[in-house]
Enzyme design. Sequence first.
Site, PDB file in Angstrom:
ATOM      1  N   ASP A 133     -10.315 -14.457   6.389  1.00 53.18           N
ATOM      2  CA  ASP A 133      -9.079 -13.796   5.977  1.00 53.18           C
ATOM      3  C   ASP A 133      -8.611 -14.446   4.659  1.00 53.18           C
ATOM      4  OD1 ASP A 133      -6.823 -12.207   6.123  1.00 53.18           O
ATOM      5  OD2 ASP A 133      -5.911 -13.259   7.809  1.00 53.18           O
ATOM      6  N   GLU A 139      -8.526 -13.148  -0.971  1.00 52.63           N
ATOM      7  CA  GLU A 139      -8.337 -12.400  -2.243  1.00 52.63           C
ATOM      8  C   GLU A 139      -8.498 -13.303  -3.467  1.00 52.63           C
ATOM      9  OE1 GLU A 139      -6.283 -12.347   0.376  1.00 52.63           O
ATOM     10  OE2 GLU A 139      -6.965 -10.430   1.172  1.00 52.63           O
ATOM     11  N   ASP A 172      -2.620  -5.723   6.854  1.00 53.48           N
ATOM     12  CA  ASP A 172      -1.430  -5.886   7.676  1.00 53.48           C
ATOM     13  C   ASP A 172      -0.550  -4.659   7.669  1.00 53.48           C
ATOM     14  OD1 ASP A 172      -2.431  -8.346   8.061  1.00 53.48           O
ATOM     15  OD2 ASP A 172      -1.174  -9.303   6.553  1.00 53.48           O
TER      16      ASP A 172
HETATM   17  C1  LIG Z   1      -1.451  -0.077   7.201  1.00 49.55           C
HETATM   18  O1  LIG Z   1      -0.289   0.073   6.559  1.00 49.55           O
HETATM   19  C2  LIG Z   1      -0.295   0.772   5.349  1.00 49.55           C
HETATM   20  C3  LIG Z   1       1.085   0.917   5.009  1.00 49.55           C
HETATM   21  O2  LIG Z   1       1.390   0.621   3.878  1.00 49.55           O
HETATM   22  C4  LIG Z   1      -0.806   2.090   5.440  1.00 49.55           C
HETATM   23  O3  LIG Z   1      -0.775   2.724   4.215  1.00 49.55           O
HETATM   24  C5  LIG Z   1      -2.130   1.879   5.876  1.00 49.55           C
HETATM   25  O4  LIG Z   1      -2.685   3.096   5.997  1.00 49.55           O
HETATM   26  C6  LIG Z   1      -2.081   1.193   7.176  1.00 49.55           C
HETATM   27  N1  LIG Z   1      -3.378   0.894   7.504  1.00 49.55           N
HETATM   28  C7  LIG Z   1      -3.892   1.579   8.363  1.00 49.55           C
HETATM   29  C8  LIG Z   1      -5.200   1.934   7.978  1.00 49.55           C
HETATM   30  O5  LIG Z   1      -3.364   1.996   9.347  1.00 49.55           O
END
Ligand SMILES: *[C@@H]1O[C@H](CO)[C@@H](O)[C@H](O)[C@H]1NC(C)=O
Length: 842
Positions: free
Chosen positions: A478, A481, A553
């Site tokens: 993790d 970056e 996240d």
């Molecule tokens: C996680 O959160 C972000 C929100 O900004 C969203 O755009 C994204 O799709 C989410 N990820 C998933 C893949 O659920």
Amino acid sequence: MNLWLILSLFTSILAVKDYLFKPCEQNGFCNRNKHYSKNVESSPYNINEINFNSEGNFISGIIHKSLPSRTVKLPFEISIIEGNFRFKMNENRQDINSIVNINRYDETPKWAFINTTNDQFIYKNKEIIYRDHKVAVQFNPVKFTFYYKGKPQLIINDKHFLNFEHQLLNDSDLLPFESTYNTNSDDFPDSKNDKLPLGRESIGLDFTLLEFNHLYGIPEHADSFSLKDTSNSEPYRLYNVDIFEYETNSKLPMYGSIPLLVTSKPEVSLGIFWVNSADTYIDINKGKDSSLVHFMSENGILEFIIIIEEKPQLVNYQYGKITGFSTLPNLFSLGYHQCRWNYNDEGDVLDIHSKFDQFEIPYDAIWLDIEYAENKKYFTWNKETFPNPEKMMSVLDRTGRNLIVIIDPHIKTGYQISDELLAKEITIKDSQNSTYFGHCWPGESVWIDTLNPNSQSYWNNNHLQFMKNNKNLHLWNDMNEPSVFNGPETSSPKDNLHFGNYEHRSIHNLYGLTYHESTYKSLINRNSNIRPFILTRSYFSGSQRTSAMWTGDNMSKWEYLKISIPMILTSNIVNFPFSGADVGGFFGNPSKELLTRWYQTGIFYPFFRAHAHIDSRRREPWVVGDPYTGYIRDAIRLRYKLLPVFYTSFYINSINGTPVIKPIYYENLDNGDIYDIDDEFFISDTGILVKPITDEAESKVNWIIPDDSIYYDFTNGVLSGVYKDREYGLGDIPMLLKGGSIIPMKLRYRRSSKLMKYDPYTIVIALDKDGKAYGELYVDDGESFNNDHAFIKFKFENKKFSYCIDGDYLFKLEKLIINGITVTNFKNNTIVDFDIDYHDEL
Ligand SMILES: *[C@@H]1O[C@H](CO)[C@@H](O)[C@H](O)[C@H]1NC(C)=O
Ligand SMILES: *[C@@H]1O[C@H](CO)[C@@H](O)[C@H](O)[C@H]1NC(C)=O
Ligand SMILES: *[C@@H]1O[C@H](CO)[C@@H](O)[C@H](O)[C@H]1NC(C)=O
Ligand SMILES: *[C@@H]1O[C@H](CO)[C@@H](O)[C@H](O)[C@H]1NC(C)=O
Ligand SMILES: *[C@@H]1O[C@H](CO)[C@@H](O)[C@H](O)[C@H]1NC(C)=O
């Protein structure tokens, strides 16, 4: 740093807003390239010299950039790599007295590519001819026009945005339309300490895509699958950052970057691979007849590859030949993963473990986040909470379960590992070439420089000592970056230094890849016959070879569930299929309905893991209670029933790049209405069509049928008649099966994928209009690198089912389900002899 400071630091990180991240306007190179593109009068770039080598596989030459006072000479090269056009352009710079390596970074391919073999081609009459492709070269100003199928498809530098910011000798060494904004300083509040020792060095170029209007790729963004026009918004940015609680429908950068843009229309599919690992923006302008794409990067050489093929799958294949295909995953890693920050101790882990069996829910891996280590010192265990990890792992192993623990690249100062990193001088350095210290989870930390070849053997030893020979222990990388809590844009300062005295600026987007690849090598070093599983958050082109990724996240909200699908589809069409989103959402507490729908969607993520923030309430599948627990159990069990389908799809991806979850336009390029559909997808070429419900209280599904085949209702993986509109209750998972498909499934409940190994197959057959169907199955031991396997082709024709086996592996049939009717009376349903063609006729 005192406590108050640390607290305020965390508050600011938890409240991430756009202002933490540089908009184009405030990012020197982006601002200057936009200025250039708006003001350029005529392109000052001319081909002055061009040489075609005698082996017929290489062009080299000089492009002149004409300034008022002098001419800058820019060496360029053209080659054909694995059948695709490759262009590189560099600059010979004058030496200046600097710690920094003054050469433009040209080693991105060293990390991203597996193959750099040059093919032969023809160059005559200013035309480059390779395979059935032709590129017309214009010298003055430089311009390339790509022809395929007798028509021009792509023009490069048609709009004169080619910009190569040469080394300045003095302030008047500029064209009138070149800007000097932030050339030697940075006025963005968070990064105003950036010393920019080499001044401006950016590159930019325009690509005009003729009659292409649907563009995809260039992850990672929390945005629609089909890329949007950015004429009136921020460009898409590629800059790997820890974007806590990111927002949906945003062009802000995220954790990983793959600079591959793909596009399709009937008959032609095209990929632009922008080979650059620095901070990058991409502007898209969709016109009536064509689309204009403008790539801009902060530094490095100018390098790109153009892939033009008939079908999008072939673009995946060509790109995969250059950057490598994903390695076939360890089978267990396609099962269900249970994670949370954090399972507190051994008792907690084993309690969760046994509850899965009590509730008869299969799972394959349980995860430990940062709290398992003593004070977040990786390569140690907290002795109070995990006194006997080996014993815990052996309990998990009895039912084929695995443990996955986190090891991040930030290493806490003041213990053996960081002391040794310092002593061996294999840390990331600051701009003065002293070790860089920053803040991350453990407090003050240093970062291993995995670009330094000397770091590998040290990393190997740490893994060996920590992991020993626990075969069911795998890893999570993790924060690579890298995430730096007190760094500009939550990452490393750009003027930090890596091995070779290259600035972090040049390699930023591939650092995460170097870190998880280093982990991969350490795991292979530990045991060369187990396929390692590694989850990475940060990635670059090439990461697909050795890792899985997740979208970071996100929040327990419906909109995040919804956007997970386009994000994972995007990852799949740029050859990184092993991707998933946190089931349930990371931050917050999902409603029971949202959690249920998230599991029903998550079973189709190629990487299927539930995860939750430390402040979220417990939400393992049994916590919600029935009927929700029952629905979740059914969903997870369906994933296990479909494991042969997923494993076979991954196998096919590993040889030709076909997406594991596949957008529906791949199935029928002639249907202009389906190009931008991003809430419905196929599983590879299997014919399974899925449209998850991602809205509250929704029970209808608006199916988009891509072609004129018959589609059958396959709700919950159960084949019934030809599909019709219907209601989907909370227990229903909307699926269709395309006529003409044969699906291998394993229907028996087992506790883990390993325990399913010897189970027989149920073969589900959905006939097409002519009463025919076809399908495939790949089988091997699921975990080693030894090559014993079988590839089985099924067919149903003339009312007869038959199959042929290529290879040598156990395959046992249990029953057939043909258009919903079960058949078990085979003439011969025992284990099949090998090398026998088409038998077992009904
Ligand atoms: C996680 O959160 C972000 C929100 O900004 C969203 O755009 C994204 O799709 C989410 N990820 C998933 C893949 O659920
Ligand atoms: C920076 O330090 C490393 C050792 O840590 C050394 O190999 C390298 O030469 C140094 N670079 C310069 C320019 O002094
Ligand atoms: C690179 O490509 C060449 C030519 O296609 C091939 O012979 C070689 O095996 C490839 N190497 C790797 C490492 O894939
Ligand atoms: C700037 O550099 C150019 C190219 O070397 C030179 O011709 C010119 O005289 C220089 N101008 C100044 C003001 O020094
Ligand atoms: C099943 O088929 C195989 C291959 O044709 C044959 O060797 C075997 O004897 C058969 N078994 C039975 C029970 O007929």
